[in-house]
Design an enzyme around this catalytic site. Structure first.
Site, mmCIF file in Angstrom:
data_model
loop_
_atom_site.group_PDB
_atom_site.id
_atom_site.type_symbol
_atom_site.label_atom_id
_atom_site.label_comp_id
_atom_site.label_asym_id
_atom_site.label_seq_id
_atom_site.Cartn_x
_atom_site.Cartn_y
_atom_site.Cartn_z
ATOM 1 N N ARG A 106 -11.867 16.164 -7.941
ATOM 2 C CA ARG A 106 -12.126 15.007 -8.671
ATOM 3 C C ARG A 106 -13.250 15.550 -9.737
ATOM 4 N NH1 ARG A 106 -13.658 9.064 -7.518
ATOM 5 N NH2 ARG A 106 -11.324 8.990 -7.734
ATOM 6 N N HIS A 133 -5.706 10.031 -14.046
ATOM 7 C CA HIS A 133 -5.696 9.573 -12.594
ATOM 8 C C HIS A 133 -4.601 9.524 -12.118
ATOM 9 C CE1 HIS A 133 -7.662 8.575 -8.957
ATOM 10 N NE2 HIS A 133 -8.217 7.363 -9.444
ATOM 11 N N GLN A 136 -3.858 7.562 -8.633
ATOM 12 C CA GLN A 136 -3.690 6.192 -8.530
ATOM 13 C C GLN A 136 -2.393 5.531 -9.178
ATOM 14 O OE1 GLN A 136 -6.648 4.017 -7.412
ATOM 15 N NE2 GLN A 136 -4.807 2.647 -7.756
ATOM 16 N N ASP A 225 -9.328 -1.884 -15.761
ATOM 17 C CA ASP A 225 -10.415 -1.133 -15.026
ATOM 18 C C ASP A 225 -11.696 -1.253 -15.527
ATOM 19 O OD1 ASP A 225 -11.196 1.239 -13.675
ATOM 20 O OD2 ASP A 225 -10.470 2.800 -15.139
ATOM 21 N N CYS A 265 -7.578 -0.456 -10.179
ATOM 22 C CA CYS A 265 -7.829 0.819 -9.177
ATOM 23 C C CYS A 265 -8.715 0.490 -8.308
ATOM 24 C CB CYS A 265 -7.685 1.771 -10.024
ATOM 25 S SG CYS A 265 -8.983 1.975 -11.352
ATOM 26 N N ARG A 293 -2.395 4.032 -1.909
ATOM 27 C CA ARG A 293 -2.912 5.194 -2.079
ATOM 28 C C ARG A 293 -2.590 6.438 -0.990
ATOM 29 N NH1 ARG A 293 -7.240 6.095 -5.798
ATOM 30 N NH2 ARG A 293 -6.893 8.394 -5.316
HETATM 31 N N1 NVA Z 1 -11.803 4.869 -14.849
HETATM 32 C C1 NVA Z 1 -12.561 4.821 -13.649
HETATM 33 C C2 NVA Z 1 -11.647 4.902 -12.704
HETATM 34 C C3 NVA Z 1 -12.543 4.905 -11.216
HETATM 35 C C4 NVA Z 1 -11.457 5.136 -10.229
HETATM 36 C C5 NVA Z 1 -13.515 5.967 -13.764
HETATM 37 O O1 NVA Z 1 -13.128 7.185 -14.403
HETATM 38 O O2 NVA Z 1 -14.757 5.809 -13.230
HETATM 39 N N1 CP Z 2 -9.723 4.033 -7.353
HETATM 40 C C1 CP Z 2 -10.238 5.112 -6.990
HETATM 41 O O1 CP Z 2 -9.940 6.335 -7.160
HETATM 42 O O2 CP Z 2 -11.187 4.839 -6.228
HETATM 43 P P1 CP Z 2 -12.415 5.877 -5.783
HETATM 44 O O3 CP Z 2 -13.359 6.141 -6.838
HETATM 45 O O4 CP Z 2 -13.208 5.039 -4.764
HETATM 46 O O5 CP Z 2 -11.914 7.092 -5.341
#
Ligand code: NVA
Ligand code: CP
Length: 308
Positions: A106, A133, A136, A225, A265, A293
């Site tokens: 990540r 992502h 997800q 989101d 998500c 997930r």
């Molecule tokens: N768009 C959000 C998704 C979090 C799971 C982010 O990148 O923070």
């Molecule tokens: N949806 C998702 O990826 O959640 P987290 O940021 O908690 O991992």
């Protein structure tokens, strides 16, 4: 370990047939969970989870999933590793390749996912970048399969930012044949290059609008989101203004099909991108989606690490 690893940098790394196979296997694993028939398909293996951003679901679902597959999860918070003191990502990749069988990563810029993958001889799984992502989306598609049976032809309304989740829905639409309508404020539309790639996949359809009501008209799925993603914290106030009128509330859900469901998500901000009445209401499937997930990623790991 293999010298030509399969990766999941984005959904483009999977053929549509692979997506369907992973979703079917995920559903099977969901049913078999906790029974002897489930087995330990990754017994003796190890998987690293390297996090440069916060995570709740991704971390827990991968750790638990890897354990349930019989493998060892090793989670690293990047700032507490030598990466935080300047060790190159490519050296980290080479070192991981000698220790573990796959790595979930990540990060911020998507180029770091590509960089880790390029220097790795093991599969690299994008656990979220600023651009995509994909994990997800596997869970979201699984949720749609459970709800509606087939995926092809479902209409999905995306309401909000043209962000990593929007991009991933776009690729999914082009791969499994969704009718995707994205409603994003001016200045927050998805990347044109991702739109072109998704449209070139040849299935489904993707339309852009600035009108949430138009996007939701008759939709089977309404999804959104956060308005400020991780790394955009300083823009949060500005975005709050720009996204006025984009909250998914009861009135917007009422524009959807009678059978419409709501996905997110998570994490969610009630009163911003979604009202409490929607996310906590009868059309919401967000908890099933979050649980998925686990199942989707177990099937993904098995698929990426299979022989041959
Ligand atoms: N768009 C959000 C998704 C979090 C799971 C982010 O990148 O923070
Ligand atoms: N949806 C998702 O990826 O959640 P987290 O940021 O908690 O991992």
């Amino acid at each position: 370990m293999t010298s030509t690893p399969r990766h999941l940098r984005s959904l483009l790394d999977l053929e549509p047939e692979a997506i369907h196979a992973i979703l079917d296997r995920a559903q099977e694993m969901r049913v078999l969970r906790g029974t002897p028939e489930h087995g330990l398909p990754l017994a003796g293996k190890s998987v690293a989870i390297l996090l440069e951003k916060a995570s709740t679901r991704t971390r827990v679902s991968f750790e638990v999933g890897i354990h349930e597959l019989g493998a060892l999860p090793v989670t690293l918070i990047a700032k507490d590793t030598q990466l935080g003191r300047g060790e190159p990502l490519s050296d980290t990749a080479r070192m991981f390749s000698g220790y573990v069988h796959a790595v979930v990563y990540r990060t911020f810029g998507h180029e770091r996912i590509e960089e880790l993958a390029a220097a790795s001889t093991i599969p690299v799984i994008n656990g979220l970048s600023a651009l995509y992502h994909p994990c997800q989306l596997l869970a979201d598609l699984l949720t749609l399969k459970q709800e509606f049976g087939a995926l092809e032809g479902l209409s999905v309304a995306w309401v909000g930012d043209g962000n990593n989740m929007a991009h991933s829905w776009m690729l999914a639409a082009g791969m499994v044949g969704l009718d995707l309508r994205l409603a994003c404020p001016e200045g927050y539309q998805p990347e044109p290059s991702v739109l072109a790639q998704a449209q070139a996949l040849g299935r489904g359809s993707i339309t852009l609008t600035t009108d949430p009501g138009q996007a939701c008209e008759g939709a089977d799925v309404v999804t959104t989101d956060v308005w400020a993603s991780m790394g955009q914290e300083e823009e949060a106030k500005l975005r709050l203004k720009a996204f006025a009128g984009f909250e998914v509330d009861d009135a917007l859900m009422a524009r959807g099909a009678e059978r419409a469901i709501f996905l997110h998500c998570l994490p969610a901000h009630r009163g911003e991108e979604v009202s409490a009445s929607v996310i906590d209401g009868p059309q919401s499937r967000v908890w099933r989606e979050a649980e998925n997930r686990l199942h989707a990623q177990k099937a993904l790991l098995e698929w990426l690490l299979r022989d041959g």
